[in-house]
Design a protein around this motif. Structure first.
Motif, PDB file in Angstrom:
ATOM      1  N   SER A   2      10.340 -27.322 -50.889  1.00 44.33           N
ATOM      2  CA  SER A   2      10.610 -27.166 -50.022  1.00 44.33           C
ATOM      3  C   SER A   2      11.071 -27.682 -49.245  1.00 44.33           C
ATOM      4  CB  SER A   2      10.335 -25.811 -49.210  1.00 44.33           C
ATOM      5  OG  SER A   2       9.254 -25.707 -49.073  1.00 44.33           O
ATOM      6  N   ASP A   3      11.658 -28.060 -47.858  1.00 41.48           N
ATOM      7  CA  ASP A   3      11.654 -28.742 -47.128  1.00 41.48           C
ATOM      8  C   ASP A   3      10.752 -28.955 -45.892  1.00 41.48           C
ATOM      9  OD1 ASP A   3      12.318 -31.392 -45.945  1.00 41.48           O
ATOM     10  OD2 ASP A   3      13.779 -30.795 -44.706  1.00 41.48           O
ATOM     11  N   PRO A   4       9.143 -29.941 -45.412  1.00 40.10           N
ATOM     12  CA  PRO A   4       8.312 -30.109 -44.522  1.00 40.10           C
ATOM     13  C   PRO A   4       8.847 -29.179 -43.350  1.00 40.10           C
ATOM     14  CG  PRO A   4       8.075 -31.250 -45.700  1.00 40.10           C
ATOM     15  CD  PRO A   4       9.250 -30.958 -46.400  1.00 40.10           C
ATOM     16  N   GLY A   5      10.063 -30.062 -42.595  1.00 41.80           N
ATOM     17  CA  GLY A   5      10.494 -29.610 -41.592  1.00 41.80           C
ATOM     18  C   GLY A   5      11.073 -28.160 -41.339  1.00 41.80           C
ATOM     19  N   SER A   6      11.364 -28.182 -42.537  1.00 42.58           N
ATOM     20  CA  SER A   6      12.588 -26.453 -42.576  1.00 42.58           C
ATOM     21  C   SER A   6      11.527 -25.596 -42.423  1.00 42.58           C
ATOM     22  CB  SER A   6      13.676 -26.275 -43.678  1.00 42.58           C
ATOM     23  OG  SER A   6      14.653 -27.242 -43.095  1.00 42.58           O
ATOM     24  N   ASP A   7      10.582 -25.751 -43.116  1.00 38.96           N
ATOM     25  CA  ASP A   7       9.161 -25.035 -42.913  1.00 38.96           C
ATOM     26  C   ASP A   7       8.476 -24.765 -41.868  1.00 38.96           C
ATOM     27  OD1 ASP A   7       9.539 -24.594 -45.738  1.00 38.96           O
ATOM     28  OD2 ASP A   7       7.775 -25.497 -46.595  1.00 38.96           O
ATOM     29  N   TYR A   8       8.064 -26.032 -41.162  1.00 36.62           N
ATOM     30  CA  TYR A   8       7.527 -25.712 -39.515  1.00 36.62           C
ATOM     31  C   TYR A   8       8.797 -25.262 -39.422  1.00 36.62           C
ATOM     32  CZ  TYR A   8       5.285 -27.854 -36.339  1.00 36.62           C
ATOM     33  OH  TYR A   8       4.527 -28.642 -34.822  1.00 36.62           O
ATOM     34  N   PHE A  15       7.654 -17.151 -34.806  1.00 38.83           N
ATOM     35  CA  PHE A  15       6.694 -17.133 -34.047  1.00 38.83           C
ATOM     36  C   PHE A  15       7.443 -16.826 -32.511  1.00 38.83           C
ATOM     37  CE2 PHE A  15       3.025 -20.538 -34.976  1.00 38.83           C
ATOM     38  CZ  PHE A  15       2.843 -19.581 -35.493  1.00 38.83           C
ATOM     39  N   CYS A  16       8.694 -17.410 -31.958  1.00 41.19           N
ATOM     40  CA  CYS A  16       9.575 -16.919 -30.954  1.00 41.19           C
ATOM     41  C   CYS A  16       9.729 -15.367 -31.264  1.00 41.19           C
ATOM     42  CB  CYS A  16      10.929 -17.500 -31.040  1.00 41.19           C
ATOM     43  SG  CYS A  16      10.234 -19.465 -30.416  1.00 41.19           S
ATOM     44  N   ARG A  17      10.613 -15.026 -32.428  1.00 41.40           N
ATOM     45  CA  ARG A  17      10.567 -13.218 -32.489  1.00 41.40           C
ATOM     46  C   ARG A  17       9.430 -12.591 -32.170  1.00 41.40           C
ATOM     47  NH1 ARG A  17      14.642 -11.006 -32.767  1.00 41.40           N
ATOM     48  NH2 ARG A  17      16.159 -12.285 -34.937  1.00 41.40           N
ATOM     49  N   ASP A  18       8.258 -13.125 -33.007  1.00 37.81           N
ATOM     50  CA  ASP A  18       7.150 -12.687 -32.440  1.00 37.81           C
ATOM     51  C   ASP A  18       6.885 -12.420 -30.754  1.00 37.81           C
ATOM     52  OD1 ASP A  18       6.099 -11.617 -35.024  1.00 37.81           O
ATOM     53  OD2 ASP A  18       4.436 -13.226 -34.484  1.00 37.81           O
ATOM     54  N   SER A  48      18.266 -23.291 -44.394  1.00 41.04           N
ATOM     55  CA  SER A  48      17.781 -24.366 -44.312  1.00 41.04           C
ATOM     56  C   SER A  48      18.192 -24.924 -42.720  1.00 41.04           C
ATOM     57  CB  SER A  48      18.089 -25.845 -45.274  1.00 41.04           C
ATOM     58  OG  SER A  48      19.773 -25.843 -45.432  1.00 41.04           O
ATOM     59  N   TYR A  49      17.211 -25.885 -42.155  1.00 39.46           N
ATOM     60  CA  TYR A  49      17.777 -26.658 -41.353  1.00 39.46           C
ATOM     61  C   TYR A  49      17.615 -27.977 -40.370  1.00 39.46           C
ATOM     62  CZ  TYR A  49      15.682 -21.762 -40.214  1.00 39.46           C
ATOM     63  OH  TYR A  49      15.211 -20.642 -40.554  1.00 39.46           O
ATOM     64  N   ALA A  50      18.584 -28.872 -39.388  1.00 36.66           N
ATOM     65  CA  ALA A  50      18.497 -29.228 -38.965  1.00 36.66           C
ATOM     66  C   ALA A  50      18.608 -29.585 -38.130  1.00 36.66           C
ATOM     67  CB  ALA A  50      19.889 -29.749 -39.587  1.00 36.66           C
ATOM     68  N   VAL A  51      18.210 -31.655 -37.182  1.00 38.26           N
ATOM     69  CA  VAL A  51      18.091 -31.326 -35.907  1.00 38.26           C
ATOM     70  C   VAL A  51      18.581 -30.759 -35.149  1.00 38.26           C
ATOM     71  CG1 VAL A  51      18.063 -33.050 -34.027  1.00 38.26           C
ATOM     72  CG2 VAL A  51      17.363 -33.866 -36.187  1.00 38.26           C
ATOM     73  N   PRO A  52      20.250 -30.045 -35.042  1.00 42.28           N
ATOM     74  CA  PRO A  52      21.210 -29.192 -33.856  1.00 42.28           C
ATOM     75  C   PRO A  52      20.375 -28.233 -34.043  1.00 42.28           C
ATOM     76  CG  PRO A  52      22.633 -30.639 -35.194  1.00 42.28           C
ATOM     77  CD  PRO A  52      21.030 -30.633 -35.697  1.00 42.28           C
ATOM     78  N   HIS A  53      19.891 -27.277 -34.614  1.00 43.79           N
ATOM     79  CA  HIS A  53      18.624 -26.105 -35.067  1.00 43.79           C
ATOM     80  C   HIS A  53      18.202 -26.289 -33.707  1.00 43.79           C
ATOM     81  CE1 HIS A  53      21.169 -25.919 -38.663  1.00 43.79           C
ATOM     82  NE2 HIS A  53      21.961 -25.269 -38.264  1.00 43.79           N
ATOM     83  N   VAL A  54      17.290 -27.129 -34.073  1.00 45.93           N
ATOM     84  CA  VAL A  54      15.596 -26.966 -33.335  1.00 45.93           C
ATOM     85  C   VAL A  54      16.015 -27.632 -32.071  1.00 45.93           C
ATOM     86  CG1 VAL A  54      13.649 -28.378 -32.890  1.00 45.93           C
ATOM     87  CG2 VAL A  54      14.943 -28.450 -35.557  1.00 45.93           C
ATOM     88  N   LEU A  55      17.145 -28.731 -31.439  1.00 46.42           N
ATOM     89  CA  LEU A  55      17.675 -28.647 -30.334  1.00 46.42           C
ATOM     90  C   LEU A  55      18.047 -27.382 -29.849  1.00 46.42           C
ATOM     91  CD1 LEU A  55      19.261 -32.251 -30.603  1.00 46.42           C
ATOM     92  CD2 LEU A  55      16.871 -31.770 -29.985  1.00 46.42           C
ATOM     93  N   ASN A  97       7.454 -31.723 -31.878  1.00 51.15           N
ATOM     94  CA  ASN A  97       7.429 -32.310 -32.763  1.00 51.15           C
ATOM     95  C   ASN A  97       8.147 -32.020 -33.922  1.00 51.15           C
ATOM     96  OD1 ASN A  97       5.383 -32.942 -30.876  1.00 51.15           O
ATOM     97  ND2 ASN A  97       4.101 -31.213 -31.357  1.00 51.15           N
ATOM     98  N   CYS A  98       8.988 -31.263 -33.459  1.00 52.02           N
ATOM     99  CA  CYS A  98       9.714 -30.659 -35.078  1.00 52.02           C
ATOM    100  C   CYS A  98      10.666 -31.909 -35.767  1.00 52.02           C
ATOM    101  CB  CYS A  98       9.969 -29.089 -35.090  1.00 52.02           C
ATOM    102  SG  CYS A  98      10.810 -28.961 -36.512  1.00 52.02           S
ATOM    103  N   VAL A  99      11.472 -32.035 -34.679  1.00 52.68           N
ATOM    104  CA  VAL A  99      12.350 -32.835 -34.661  1.00 52.68           C
ATOM    105  C   VAL A  99      12.358 -34.525 -34.955  1.00 52.68           C
ATOM    106  CG1 VAL A  99      14.157 -34.128 -33.334  1.00 52.68           C
ATOM    107  CG2 VAL A  99      13.539 -32.516 -32.901  1.00 52.68           C
TER     108      VAL A  99
END
Length: 102
Positions: A2-8, A15-18, A48-55, A97-99
């Motif tokens: 797994s990708d560490p960025g995606s895991d983070y 956390f947001c869902r909580d 999996s995720y990418a920068v646009p998802h984080v943004l 930080n995730c970006v």
């Protein structure tokens, strides 16, 4: 592997869902809750995720933070609002930080 960025980022999404579960009955946040819930639902469906998802999530958290700031101005003595504002601010920082990890 797994990708560490995606895991983070997946952790941030959880956390947001909580937070949404804790604030679903606050009328002043209903619009932001609806928007955030739709975004989180779509993010949960991804593998999996990418920068646009984080943004996108960081932007939604910014909207939330803005609304909470105005609530805090009206209710500065309510500890829950203060705590929620701090948590949202922290999640926005985590997104920033995730970006860098992608």
């Amino acid at each position: 592997m797994s990708d560490p960025g995606s895991d983070y980022f997946r952790t941030i999404v959880f956390f947001c869902r909580d937070i949404l579960y804790e604030v679903d009955d606050i009328v002043e946040l209903s619009g932001e809750n609806r928007y955030m819930s739709e975004l989180l639902d779509s993010l949960f469906e991804m593998d999996s995720y990418a920068v646009p998802h984080v943004l996108a999530l960081e932007g939604a958290l910014g909207r939330y933070q803005s609304k909470l700031t105005s609530l805090y101005a009206r209710y500065p003595d309510v500890p829950f609002v203060d705590t929620l504002l701090r948590r949202i601010t922290s999640l926005r920082e985590m997104c920033a930080n995730c970006v860098d990890s992608f």
